[in-house]
Design a protein around this motif. Structure first.
Motif, PDB file in Angstrom:
ATOM      1  N   SER A   9       0.856  -1.173   0.000  1.00  0.00           N
ATOM      2  CA  SER A   9       0.000   0.000   0.000  1.00  0.00           C
ATOM      3  C   SER A   9       0.893   1.223   0.000  1.00  0.00           C
ATOM      4  CB  SER A   9      -0.920   0.023   1.220  1.00  0.00           C
ATOM      5  OG  SER A   9      -0.176   0.328   2.391  1.00  0.00           O
ATOM      6  N   ASP A  11       1.033   3.487   2.035  1.00  0.00           N
ATOM      7  CA  ASP A  11       1.525   3.763   3.384  1.00  0.00           C
ATOM      8  C   ASP A  11       2.927   3.202   3.592  1.00  0.00           C
ATOM      9  OD1 ASP A  11      -0.864   4.968   3.942  1.00  0.00           O
ATOM     10  OD2 ASP A  11      -1.749   3.197   4.863  1.00  0.00           O
ATOM     11  N   GLN A 112       2.139   4.046  -9.595  1.00  0.00           N
ATOM     12  CA  GLN A 112       1.877   5.395  -9.102  1.00  0.00           C
ATOM     13  C   GLN A 112       3.102   6.254  -9.441  1.00  0.00           C
ATOM     14  OE1 GLN A 112       2.703   7.847  -6.989  1.00  0.00           O
ATOM     15  NE2 GLN A 112       0.723   8.847  -6.850  1.00  0.00           N
ATOM     16  N   GLY A 239      -7.792  -4.439  -5.336  1.00  0.00           N
ATOM     17  CA  GLY A 239      -6.674  -3.755  -4.704  1.00  0.00           C
ATOM     18  C   GLY A 239      -5.420  -4.582  -4.567  1.00  0.00           C
ATOM     19  N   TRP A 247      -0.354   2.051  -5.650  1.00  0.00           N
ATOM     20  CA  TRP A 247      -1.544   2.900  -5.562  1.00  0.00           C
ATOM     21  C   TRP A 247      -2.172   2.739  -4.201  1.00  0.00           C
ATOM     22  CZ3 TRP A 247      -2.309   6.565  -8.979  1.00  0.00           C
ATOM     23  CH2 TRP A 247      -1.752   6.426 -10.252  1.00  0.00           C
ATOM     24  N   PRO A 248      -2.572   3.864  -3.565  1.00  0.00           N
ATOM     25  CA  PRO A 248      -3.229   3.773  -2.248  1.00  0.00           C
ATOM     26  C   PRO A 248      -4.624   3.187  -2.374  1.00  0.00           C
ATOM     27  CG  PRO A 248      -3.273   6.028  -3.048  1.00  0.00           C
ATOM     28  CD  PRO A 248      -2.427   5.248  -4.024  1.00  0.00           C
ATOM     29  N   GLU A 249      -5.134   2.669  -1.279  1.00  0.00           N
ATOM     30  CA  GLU A 249      -6.414   1.957  -1.310  1.00  0.00           C
ATOM     31  C   GLU A 249      -7.552   2.840  -1.797  1.00  0.00           C
ATOM     32  OE1 GLU A 249      -9.070  -1.027   1.487  1.00  0.00           O
ATOM     33  OE2 GLU A 249      -7.172  -0.219   2.193  1.00  0.00           O
ATOM     34  N   ASP A 250      -7.546   4.116  -1.395  1.00  0.00           N
ATOM     35  CA  ASP A 250      -8.661   4.976  -1.807  1.00  0.00           C
ATOM     36  C   ASP A 250      -8.612   5.260  -3.295  1.00  0.00           C
ATOM     37  OD1 ASP A 250      -6.371   6.490  -1.668  1.00  0.00           O
ATOM     38  OD2 ASP A 250      -7.332   8.244  -0.757  1.00  0.00           O
TER      39      ASP A 250
END
Length: 250
Positions: A9, A11, A112, A239, A247-250
């Motif tokens: 993620s 993060d 990303q 995901g 790529w972030p989850e959102d």
């Protein structure tokens, strides 16, 4: 980075390198990514179809990806300060020379962009291009020689003959609009026949990858949509694949 789920993620990533200290370790990524898939996973028809292009893809994929998944490559990269993701990004991008991070992110396509550019810049700051090329090519050739000798009884002559045939095919392909392929295509043939075999397979893989980017770029979906489409097509949880592209989850 959430390796129990087999994904990354955003993060996990900081602004300096690919992951917060102590970095993304090869052993953790391998444990998450190389686990056997579920026998219940549906296989798309286009994957299971016995087509020459698909057979070639399936034959060269383990060879072309050997630099990413060989423990030896990462054993030699870690003392230089490179974690798994830095080794992957700089090890793949080094064929382009030393462009800006934005150019590398563009060539990588579905990742990303800010993360790829940051990882590339950080890795390039730790290891110069000549050292990176020498490390990847020598370690991959050495590792591939040991692997194929053990698994298939391959020797230098067999590897060299196959490399010659594949490199001859690669030389005939049009490189217009295919930056990563063009960069690999332009490289000199390595003296090590196993490194040459890997380079030929890498060229064919980058040719396919560049064409994937051209295809989805012309069709209209953005990178996130294409990653999600891949998940739907292959039956991955939503995901799971996109996370490996930072790529972030959102």
């Amino acid at each position: 980075c959430d390796t129990d789920r087999g994904r990354f993620s955003l993060d996990c990533f900081d602004g300096r390198s690919s992951c917060q200290d102590p970095g993304v370790k090869y052993q953790d990524v391998a444990a998450a990514s190389l686990a056997p898939v579920s026998p219940d996973l549906a296989v798309p028809d286009s994957v299971s179809t016995d087509h020459p292009a698909r057979r070639l893809r399936d034959a060269i994929e383990p060879l072309a990806m050997h630099a990413v998944w060989s423990p030896l490559v990462h054993e030699r990269a870690e003392p230089l300060g490179l974690d798994f993701f830095m080794t992957y990004v700089w090890g793949r991008a080094c064929v382009l020379g030393e462009p800006t991070g934005a150019v590398v992110a563009s060539a990588f396509g579905s990742f990303q962009p800010a993360v790829i550019a940051g990882v590339y810049d950080a890795a390039r700051g730790l290891v110069d291009r000549t050292t990176m090329v020498d490390l990847v090519w020598s370690a991959t050739g050495e590792s591939l020689r040991a692997t194929l000798a053990d698994d298939a009884g391959a020797d230098d002559d067999a590897a060299g003959q196959l490399a010659d045939r594949l490199l001859a095919a690669v030389a005939e392909l049009d490189a217009v609009g295919l930056p990563l392929f063009a960069a690999v295509q332009a490289l000199e043939r390595p003296a090590d026949p196993f490194a040459a075999l890997w380079q030929a397979c890498l060229a064919l893989r980058e040719h396919r990858g560049d064409i994937h980017l051209a295809a989805y770029g012309s069709a209209g979906p953005d990178a996130v949509e294409m990653n999600i489409l891949t998940e739907c097509w292959l039956g991955y949880p939503l995901g799971e694949y996109s996370g490996t592209r930072a790529w972030p989850e959102d």
